[in-house]
Design a protein around this motif. Sequence first.
Motif, mmCIF file in Angstrom:
data_model
loop_
_atom_site.group_PDB
_atom_site.id
_atom_site.type_symbol
_atom_site.label_atom_id
_atom_site.label_comp_id
_atom_site.label_asym_id
_atom_site.label_seq_id
_atom_site.Cartn_x
_atom_site.Cartn_y
_atom_site.Cartn_z
ATOM 1 N N SER A 55 38.912 101.872 55.195
ATOM 2 C CA SER A 55 39.661 101.368 54.052
ATOM 3 C C SER A 55 41.030 102.063 54.007
ATOM 4 O O SER A 55 41.531 102.512 55.045
ATOM 5 C CB SER A 55 38.860 101.613 52.763
ATOM 6 N N ARG A 58 38.568 106.158 53.743
ATOM 7 C CA ARG A 58 39.846 105.684 53.188
ATOM 8 C C ARG A 58 40.995 106.401 53.895
ATOM 9 O O ARG A 58 41.477 107.441 53.462
ATOM 10 C CB ARG A 58 39.881 105.914 51.675
ATOM 11 N N GLU A 94 38.479 110.443 51.123
ATOM 12 C CA GLU A 94 39.920 110.177 50.990
ATOM 13 C C GLU A 94 40.611 111.002 52.072
ATOM 14 O O GLU A 94 40.637 112.238 52.015
ATOM 15 C CB GLU A 94 40.420 110.584 49.605
#
Length: 287
Positions: free
Chosen positions: A105, A138, A196
């Motif tokens: 992502s 991500r 992240e």
Amino acid sequence: MKIAITGATGQLGQLVIDALLQRGTAPSQLVAIGRSEEKLEPLAGKGLQTRVADYNVAASLVAALEGVDKLLLISSSEVGQRATQHENVITAAQRVNVKLIAYTSIANALTGNMKLAQEHIATEHLLAGSGIGYVLLRNGWYTENYTDQLLGYLNSKVVLGAAGEGKISAAARADYAEAAAAVLLSEAGEAGKIYELGGDKPFTLSQLAGAVGAAAGQDVAYQDMDPEKLVEIYTESGVPAVFADILVDTDLRIREGALEVHSGDLARLIGHAPTSLGKAIKDALAR
């Protein structure tokens, strides 16, 4: 255990395969999925299983994922078609009982307000409703998004953008590939985790320009542009209008912190500091 990688012949896919092999994965455990049999041949030569499939052809995806335990779904490069293509892959994975999907992502997908994030968010929602265990990688911006433009920066002596003094936690594509390999090989329960990912030392486009100039021994400056003018410059240079708009929108969201990451997840996953901007520039200049 069988691990499959979609987009295996792309830049990220090949680096993930290299990282998996370097970590001791047997080539016979890996399934490389791509659209071109010819491009898959070098991976077959390394002992990997190769399977031809297209994100747009559901039947090909079902066959390609047969017997796969873990899947790295590398996001499609076709902006505007990604959500549908990813849904095809997820549906095929459901049919053959894939146990875990890791999906590439984008950093701060839900909070960054980037146009580029919309299809990633749609895919994250599809995964959440799929009944398959999933983990979100991500990925922040690739340093290569800038180092691939070094010749242009040096010839024009300018870096153009609309990001103001917004910071970017970029990292090398190889760093993100190493992180994906670490997650795919993890024996801990990865399902439900969200990483992240980004570099440890965020930089502004002004700092990028300074670093490029310092490495090349010449002056390079950052020029902050009017967004509409920047879209015009991109389209005049051959960038499709839709993508030019997304690039400029990303710069505007960078101003607001959309691509700044402070989780430390990337360094933890790969076990070392991500590649610094200075090293990435020097390596690119050396090439």
